[in-house]
Design a protein around this motif. Structure first.
Motif, mmCIF file in Angstrom:
data_model
loop_
_atom_site.group_PDB
_atom_site.id
_atom_site.type_symbol
_atom_site.label_atom_id
_atom_site.label_comp_id
_atom_site.label_asym_id
_atom_site.label_seq_id
_atom_site.Cartn_x
_atom_site.Cartn_y
_atom_site.Cartn_z
ATOM 1 N N LYS A 183 0.732 -1.037 -0.006
ATOM 2 C CA LYS A 183 0.028 0.075 -0.058
ATOM 3 C C LYS A 183 0.755 1.107 0.119
ATOM 4 N N TYR A 184 0.598 2.274 -0.846
ATOM 5 C CA TYR A 184 1.237 3.436 -1.021
ATOM 6 C C TYR A 184 0.604 4.724 -0.349
ATOM 7 N N THR A 185 1.432 5.907 -0.024
ATOM 8 C CA THR A 185 0.866 7.049 0.053
ATOM 9 C C THR A 185 0.781 8.044 -0.999
ATOM 10 N N VAL A 186 -0.196 8.317 -1.762
ATOM 11 C CA VAL A 186 -0.409 8.842 -2.889
ATOM 12 C C VAL A 186 -0.913 10.323 -2.566
ATOM 13 N N VAL A 187 -0.065 11.224 -3.265
ATOM 14 C CA VAL A 187 -0.454 12.714 -2.942
ATOM 15 C C VAL A 187 -1.132 13.444 -4.418
ATOM 16 N N PHE A 188 -2.234 13.804 -4.327
ATOM 17 C CA PHE A 188 -2.657 14.326 -5.483
ATOM 18 C C PHE A 188 -2.922 15.818 -5.483
ATOM 19 N N ILE A 189 -2.229 16.757 -6.389
ATOM 20 C CA ILE A 189 -2.135 18.081 -6.308
ATOM 21 C C ILE A 189 -3.085 18.697 -7.168
ATOM 22 N N ILE A 239 4.077 20.128 3.311
ATOM 23 C CA ILE A 239 3.354 19.785 2.261
ATOM 24 C C ILE A 239 3.503 18.352 2.014
ATOM 25 N N LEU A 240 4.806 17.953 1.820
ATOM 26 C CA LEU A 240 5.026 16.779 1.357
ATOM 27 C C LEU A 240 5.844 15.826 2.570
ATOM 28 N N ASP A 241 5.251 14.832 3.402
ATOM 29 C CA ASP A 241 6.057 14.156 4.073
ATOM 30 C C ASP A 241 6.814 12.941 3.281
ATOM 31 N N CYS A 242 7.983 13.726 2.881
ATOM 32 C CA CYS A 242 8.936 12.811 1.995
ATOM 33 C C CYS A 242 9.368 11.586 2.604
ATOM 34 N N HIS A 281 11.401 19.765 -5.102
ATOM 35 C CA HIS A 281 11.326 18.956 -3.574
ATOM 36 C C HIS A 281 11.183 17.503 -3.865
ATOM 37 N N ALA A 282 10.018 17.319 -4.644
ATOM 38 C CA ALA A 282 10.031 15.866 -4.817
ATOM 39 C C ALA A 282 11.148 15.111 -5.583
ATOM 40 N N SER A 283 11.832 15.780 -6.483
ATOM 41 C CA SER A 283 12.906 15.247 -7.198
ATOM 42 C C SER A 283 14.172 14.977 -6.026
ATOM 43 N N ILE A 284 14.400 15.974 -5.225
ATOM 44 C CA ILE A 284 15.517 15.850 -4.222
ATOM 45 C C ILE A 284 15.306 14.567 -3.442
ATOM 46 N N ASN A 285 14.013 14.321 -3.033
ATOM 47 C CA ASN A 285 13.506 13.189 -2.195
ATOM 48 C C ASN A 285 13.042 12.112 -2.770
ATOM 49 N N ASN A 286 13.595 11.834 -4.157
ATOM 50 C CA ASN A 286 13.374 10.569 -5.019
ATOM 51 C C ASN A 286 11.791 10.121 -4.806
ATOM 52 N N ILE A 287 10.993 11.196 -5.118
ATOM 53 C CA ILE A 287 9.629 10.913 -5.453
ATOM 54 C C ILE A 287 9.173 11.271 -6.685
ATOM 55 N N PRO A 288 8.681 9.865 -7.377
ATOM 56 C CA PRO A 288 8.209 10.264 -8.765
ATOM 57 C C PRO A 288 6.980 10.785 -8.796
ATOM 58 N N ILE A 289 6.843 11.429 -9.828
ATOM 59 C CA ILE A 289 5.767 12.476 -10.285
ATOM 60 C C ILE A 289 5.114 11.960 -11.508
ATOM 61 N N ILE A 290 3.732 11.727 -11.537
ATOM 62 C CA ILE A 290 2.868 11.537 -12.715
ATOM 63 C C ILE A 290 2.160 12.568 -13.104
ATOM 64 N N ARG A 291 2.290 12.883 -14.341
ATOM 65 C CA ARG A 291 1.514 14.194 -14.691
ATOM 66 C C ARG A 291 0.349 13.493 -15.691
ATOM 67 N N ILE A 292 -0.916 14.142 -15.353
ATOM 68 C CA ILE A 292 -1.849 13.409 -16.323
ATOM 69 C C ILE A 292 -2.585 14.679 -16.956
ATOM 70 N N ASP A 293 -2.822 14.675 -18.351
ATOM 71 C CA ASP A 293 -3.204 15.368 -19.144
ATOM 72 C C ASP A 293 -4.467 16.104 -18.817
ATOM 73 N N HIS A 294 -4.807 17.307 -18.615
ATOM 74 C CA HIS A 294 -6.147 17.995 -18.328
ATOM 75 C C HIS A 294 -7.109 18.045 -19.436
#
Length: 454
Positions: A10-16, A129-132, A157-170
């Protein structure tokens, strides 16, 4: 396509979210992650609360609300100003004081800009904001994600802390792109490379002029490192929001829309206008069409402002003939479709795909739009290039001479833009991809650590 994936971890997923209509497109995936037992956070980095029927639906199904970490941490004076402005905006709208609303929103935009700039100077804004230590992935929409510095800093900040980002087209890009402009190969991002994953709704999306493509006009973007599109992993999955499954779910979602119902003359037919931001249309042609429709038909005309702009254009309102009795509404678009006999699209909005999927009568007034759209390429039978042709099609629809239940054009545009993989569950496809990205990213990170130690 069979779906058998059932990840045990199970993961922690942050939606912005940036604006309320981001919720419209990310909500299927938010619910999917929550319903499969993952820890989900939904946050906005603005100072406006995101609170409407979509949030109410989300809360009823998941217990989640949209977190407002920036708003929660500003001082009491600014928080009071935000409260007063929001109350005033609601009052002006409910009393049709659009002229005053225009100036109120102008002042409010400057206050928001100042507050966000002030918040961005705080050292702990990103870590707060992000609990890295626990965040496994950030999911956001792609449109202008780096326009505001606070969002760019979150990305860094996500990059430095090795958190991947998924970008979904609007939504999806409805404008046909000039092939001569398809060669841009640079995209503006911090140096994230293997940490950035872009999803697209169709192959067409891969060739569009993205809002993220480098522009020499925006000098501040030049501070970011450029990486090639080929270095970003891209996936063509289809469109969750306009999948048949989620279009059907809207019958449940719109029950949470408590905006006051419209008072309309039920003896007349009703036309719902779906309008893009006015920079995409010819206002004079649009006004002329409305005047012409009002003079020819006894109809109710519903004007729904674009969701993101959320305001009625005073230039249009003031130049209509007096006999045009426009009904202005902030109710959800889908709920308004239910009371309309037909939808009239003027512009480039992707929400017009909803009536296409739902087999609701729709006319595309292409000549009013400043761009050529894919609607006109696929839905030629329902596209009008002249004012008189719009009137003719309206009359045919009112007289039941046009059948929307069996249409090859709608089948094709759905296949090309909504479900290019002929999937039986597009939402599941997005979920599977996100889980795979996190799993593979964790393995890659562990491998890198092992290599460093060895």
């Amino acid at each position: 396509m069979k779906h058998i994936k059932n990840t045990k971890q199970k993961y922690t997923v942050v939606f912005i979210l940036r604006k309320i209509n981001d919720m419209d497109h990310l909500l299927p995936l938010i619910c999917k992650f929550h319903n499969t037992g993952h820890l989900v956070r939904v946050i906005t980095l603005g100072i406006d609360k995101i609170d409407n029927y979509l949030v109410d639906y989300m809360f009823s199904k998941t217990g989640l609300l949209v977190e407002t970490p920036v708003l929660d941490n500003i001082n009491s004076f600014f928080r009071f100003l935000v409260f007063i402005f929001n109350k005033a905006k609601k009052f002006f709208r409910s009393n049709n004081l659009y002229f005053l609303l225009k100036y109120l929103e102008y002042m409010y935009s400057h206050i928001k800009r100042y507050v966000l700039k002030h918040e961005d100077l705080k050292d702990n804004v990103c870590s707060g904001i992000l609990d890295c230590n626990n965040t496994n992935v950030v999911i956001t929409d792609k449109t202008n994600i780096f326009r505001n510095k606070i969002y760019r800093n979150i990305t860094k900040h996500a990059s430095i802390n090795n958190i991947p980002i998924i970008r979904i087209d609007h939504g999806f890009y409805t404008m046909v792109v000039d092939e001569d402009l398809m060669g841009d190969s640079k995209i503006l991002l911090p140096d994230m490379k293997d940490k950035v994953f872009d999803t697209y709704h169709s192959v067409i999306e891969l060739y569009r002029i993205s809002h993220d493509i480098r522009s020499s006009k925006i000098s501040e973007f030049n501070k970011l490192k450029e990486i090639g599109k080929e270095e970003i992993k891209t996936f063509v999955l289809g469109n969750m929001r306009f999948s048949k499954k989620w279009v059907n779910e809207y019958k449940e979602i719109q029950k949470f829309d408590t905006t006051e119902d419209l008072e309309i003359n039920t003896k007349n037919h009703t036309i719902l206008l779906i309008l893009s931001p006015v920079e995409h249309i010819y206002i004079d042609k649009f006004v002329s069409l409305l005047n012409s429709i009002a003079s020819k038909f006894d109809v109710n005309i519903i004007y729904k402002p674009h969701t993101r702009r959320d305001k009625i254009d005073t230039k249009i309102k003031n130049t209509l003939n007096k006999e045009v009795e426009m009904i202005y509404s902030y109710k959800g678009t889908v709920a308004l479709m239910d009371v309309a006999d037909l939808v009239l699209l003027c512009g480039v909005s992707s929400v017009a795909m909803h009536p296409v999927v739902d087999s609701t009568p729709i006319i595309f007034a292409e000549y009013i739009c400043k761009h050529v759209t894919y609607y006109s390429k696929y839905m030629g039978e329902y596209t009008s290039m002249y004012e008189y042709d719009v009137r003719t099609k309206i009359e045919d629809i009112f007289n039941n001479k046009m059948d929307f239940s069996k249409n090859k054009g709608s089948d094709r545009i759905i296949r090309e833009l909504v479900n290019p993989n002929d999937s039986d569950d597009i939402i599941q496809d997005y979920f599977d991809l996100a889980c795979d990205i996190v799993e593979n990213h964790n393995k890659l990170s562990l491998s890198n650590i092992t290599n460093i130690r060895s």
